[in-house]
Design a protein around this motif. Structure first.
Motif, mmCIF file in Angstrom:
data_model
loop_
_atom_site.group_PDB
_atom_site.id
_atom_site.type_symbol
_atom_site.label_atom_id
_atom_site.label_comp_id
_atom_site.label_asym_id
_atom_site.label_seq_id
_atom_site.Cartn_x
_atom_site.Cartn_y
_atom_site.Cartn_z
ATOM 1 N N ASP A 1 -1.603 3.719 8.630
ATOM 2 C CA ASP A 1 -0.642 3.826 7.530
ATOM 3 C C ASP A 1 0.785 3.828 8.055
ATOM 4 O O ASP A 1 1.686 3.211 7.476
ATOM 5 C CB ASP A 1 -0.897 5.108 6.726
ATOM 6 C CG ASP A 1 -2.153 4.996 5.870
ATOM 7 O OD1 ASP A 1 -2.596 3.858 5.628
ATOM 8 O OD2 ASP A 1 -2.685 6.045 5.463
ATOM 9 N N ALA B 1 5.529 -0.256 4.375
ATOM 10 C CA ALA B 1 5.269 0.088 2.978
ATOM 11 C C ALA B 1 5.757 -0.998 2.030
ATOM 12 O O ALA B 1 5.288 -1.102 0.901
ATOM 13 C CB ALA B 1 5.938 1.417 2.639
ATOM 14 N N SER C 1 4.049 -3.572 -0.354
ATOM 15 C CA SER C 1 3.138 -4.431 0.400
ATOM 16 C C SER C 1 1.746 -4.430 -0.233
ATOM 17 O O SER C 1 1.338 -3.429 -0.839
ATOM 18 C CB SER C 1 3.035 -3.947 1.849
ATOM 19 O OG SER C 1 4.276 -4.031 2.503
ATOM 20 N N GLY D 1 -0.610 -1.408 -0.480
ATOM 21 C CA GLY D 1 0.248 -0.248 -0.257
ATOM 22 C C GLY D 1 0.349 0.638 -1.482
ATOM 23 O O GLY D 1 -0.268 0.382 -2.523
ATOM 24 N N GLY E 1 4.996 4.992 6.397
ATOM 25 C CA GLY E 1 4.888 3.583 6.748
ATOM 26 C C GLY E 1 6.019 3.144 7.656
ATOM 27 O O GLY E 1 7.032 3.826 7.804
#
Length: 225
Positions: A57, A62, A90, A93, A205
């Motif tokens: 992550d 992000a 994204s 996301g 992110g």
């Protein structure tokens, strides 16, 4: 003789029972230890999975760019007044909080570094072009002046505005589109062949990094790619 033999058998029986008890106790202890070891193994595996997921992550951005970076040029001065970077969440996301308390926008070039240029987000409604968003930012007190008017800005500044807005808040949700708009103070304006870099830093992110070279400025509309 008979009593002696009976005693020997009795002793053997007792010893056999004692051995069985010891064996059972040993098996129970071994089983308990095995359970503890297996449980520790499962716990370690779960922690490893959580750590890996968290790392993925953090490593993935992000947000992503949704189109070309476009700027406004001053042809006479051969300099860039501002440029706009279209963004969205994204794929796969989650929503991103882009209010000033959670997000930073960094700008740097060969000779300049600005760690904090972010002045605010226009949360209400949408804007079809950067000019309208800049006027709204001026009216909201995010910037002191229109970049093309008078002496221009007193400092290089960035704002965010929406082109697709579902909730009228500072959260960039899935299905929404926004624009990071970088505006320059007169003395900070990049010229042809300068490399401009923008970094959008969010709480979770990887940061979104945008790097472009300024082309020859022969028109007010400048396509940076």
């Amino acid at each position: 003789m008979k009593k002696s033999k009976q005693r020997q058998k009795l002793r053997r029986g007792v010893i056999g029972i004692e051995s069985a008890i010891v064996l059972i106790a040993f098996v129970m202890v071994a089983a308990a230890l095995s359970f503890v070891i297996l449980n520790m193994g499962f716990s370690t595996t779960q922690k490893a999975k959580t750590t890996i997921a968290s790392g993925l992550d953090e490593a993935s951005s992000a947000m992503e760019i949704t189109g070309g970076v476009t700027g406004h040029g001053n042809v006479t001065q051969n300099r860039l007044t501002y440029y706009a970077v279209p963004i969205k969440v994204s794929p796969g996301g989650q929503s991103v909080n882009v209010e000033t308390g959670n997000t930073a926008i960094r700008y740097y070039s060969k000779n300049l570094v600005f760690e904090s240029t972010y002045r605010g987000i226009l949360t209400n409604g949408t804007y079809s072009n950067s000019t309208a968003a800049i006027v709204a930012a001026k009216n909201a007190g995010m910037i002191n002046q229109l970049p093309w008017a008078g002496n221009g800005l007193n400092e290089t500044s960035a704002i965010v505005y929406f082109t697709v807005n579902k909730n009228n808040n500072s959260i960039l949700d899935i299905g929404e589109n926004a624009v990071v708009l970088m505006m320059f103070k007169n003395s900070d304006r990049p010229t042809s062949l300068d490399t401009v870099n923008t970094e959008v830093i969010v709480p979770t992110g990887a940061l979104l990094s945008v790097k472009r070279m300024v082309p020859s400025i022969s028109d007010t509309v400048v396509e940076l790619g």
